[in-house]
Motif scaffolding. Structure first.
Motif, PDB file in Angstrom:
ATOM      1  N   PHE A  81       0.812  -1.220   0.000  1.00 18.36           N
ATOM      2  CA  PHE A  81       0.000   0.000   0.000  1.00 18.36           C
ATOM      3  C   PHE A  81       0.846   1.271   0.000  1.00 18.36           C
ATOM      4  CE2 PHE A  81      -3.494  -2.818   1.207  1.00 18.36           C
ATOM      5  CZ  PHE A  81      -4.505  -2.315   0.415  1.00 18.36           C
ATOM      6  N   THR A  82       1.944   1.271   0.726  1.00 21.46           N
ATOM      7  CA  THR A  82       2.773   2.479   0.753  1.00 21.46           C
ATOM      8  C   THR A  82       3.568   2.638  -0.538  1.00 21.46           C
ATOM      9  OG1 THR A  82       4.539   1.332   1.971  1.00 21.46           O
ATOM     10  CG2 THR A  82       2.921   2.579   3.273  1.00 21.46           C
ATOM     11  N   ARG A  83       4.022   1.532  -1.114  1.00 20.07           N
ATOM     12  CA  ARG A  83       4.821   1.597  -2.341  1.00 20.07           C
ATOM     13  C   ARG A  83       3.942   1.743  -3.584  1.00 20.07           C
ATOM     14  NH1 ARG A  83       5.394  -2.210  -5.507  1.00 20.07           N
ATOM     15  NH2 ARG A  83       4.891  -3.818  -3.976  1.00 20.07           N
ATOM     16  N   ALA A  84       2.981   0.859  -3.749  1.00 17.92           N
ATOM     17  CA  ALA A  84       2.199   0.801  -4.986  1.00 17.92           C
ATOM     18  C   ALA A  84       1.125   1.881  -5.082  1.00 17.92           C
ATOM     19  CB  ALA A  84       1.559  -0.579  -5.134  1.00 17.92           C
ATOM     20  N   LEU A  85       0.536   2.267  -3.943  1.00 17.79           N
ATOM     21  CA  LEU A  85      -0.528   3.268  -3.981  1.00 17.79           C
ATOM     22  C   LEU A  85      -0.099   4.606  -3.383  1.00 17.79           C
ATOM     23  CD1 LEU A  85      -3.779   1.277  -3.109  1.00 17.79           C
ATOM     24  CD2 LEU A  85      -2.620   1.570  -5.307  1.00 17.79           C
TER      25      LEU A  85
END
Length: 132
Positions: free
Chosen positions: A25-29
């Motif tokens: 969630f932190t990397r991809a979104l």
């Protein structure tokens, strides 16, 4: 008698692994990790959000057969989550660079530009640039 003020603060989101979900969630979104507190016995209080002060996802590691079976099926196979952006094409390109799988080309609806993607567990999301 008047009703007291209320706010929808968080939604439980079942995960297989806390750290895996936080990373995705932190990397991809581009979400922010808001809280990560050890509650003991392998349980954590983990909140993530889009950074806008809106509704947070409370990550909950699935336990037991029923919860594990529900990972990735939070809304059946319907779109269950809606991520708004001010520039869909730029956000989409960034997400695709991070490995996010989109199910369709961007389409134009009366309410805005939209494209459906799946998260790391298979839940369906709308990436949406609302019409002004």
């Amino acid at each position: 008698m008047s009703q007291p003020a209320q706010t929808l603060a968080a939604i439980t989101y079942l995960v297989a692994d806390y750290d895996e979900a936080i990373d995705w969630f932190t990397r991809a979104l581009g979400f922010e990790l808001i809280s990560d507190q050890d509650l003991g016995e392998g349980k954590r209080w983990v909140e993530i959000g889009a950074g806008d002060g809106g509704v947070k996802l409370l990550l909950a590691r699935a336990r037991g057969v029923q919860q594990v079976a529900a990972i990735g099926a939070s809304a059946g196979d319907r779109v269950g989550f809606f991520l708004h952006t001010t520039d869909l094409e730029t956000k989409r390109a960034w997400m695709e660079h991070e490995g996010v799988r989109f199910e369709e080309a961007t389409r134009h609806e009366p309410y805005g530009k939209v494209a459906v993607f799946r998260d790391l567990y298979g839940n369906r999301w709308d990436l949406l640039e609302p019409t002004a």
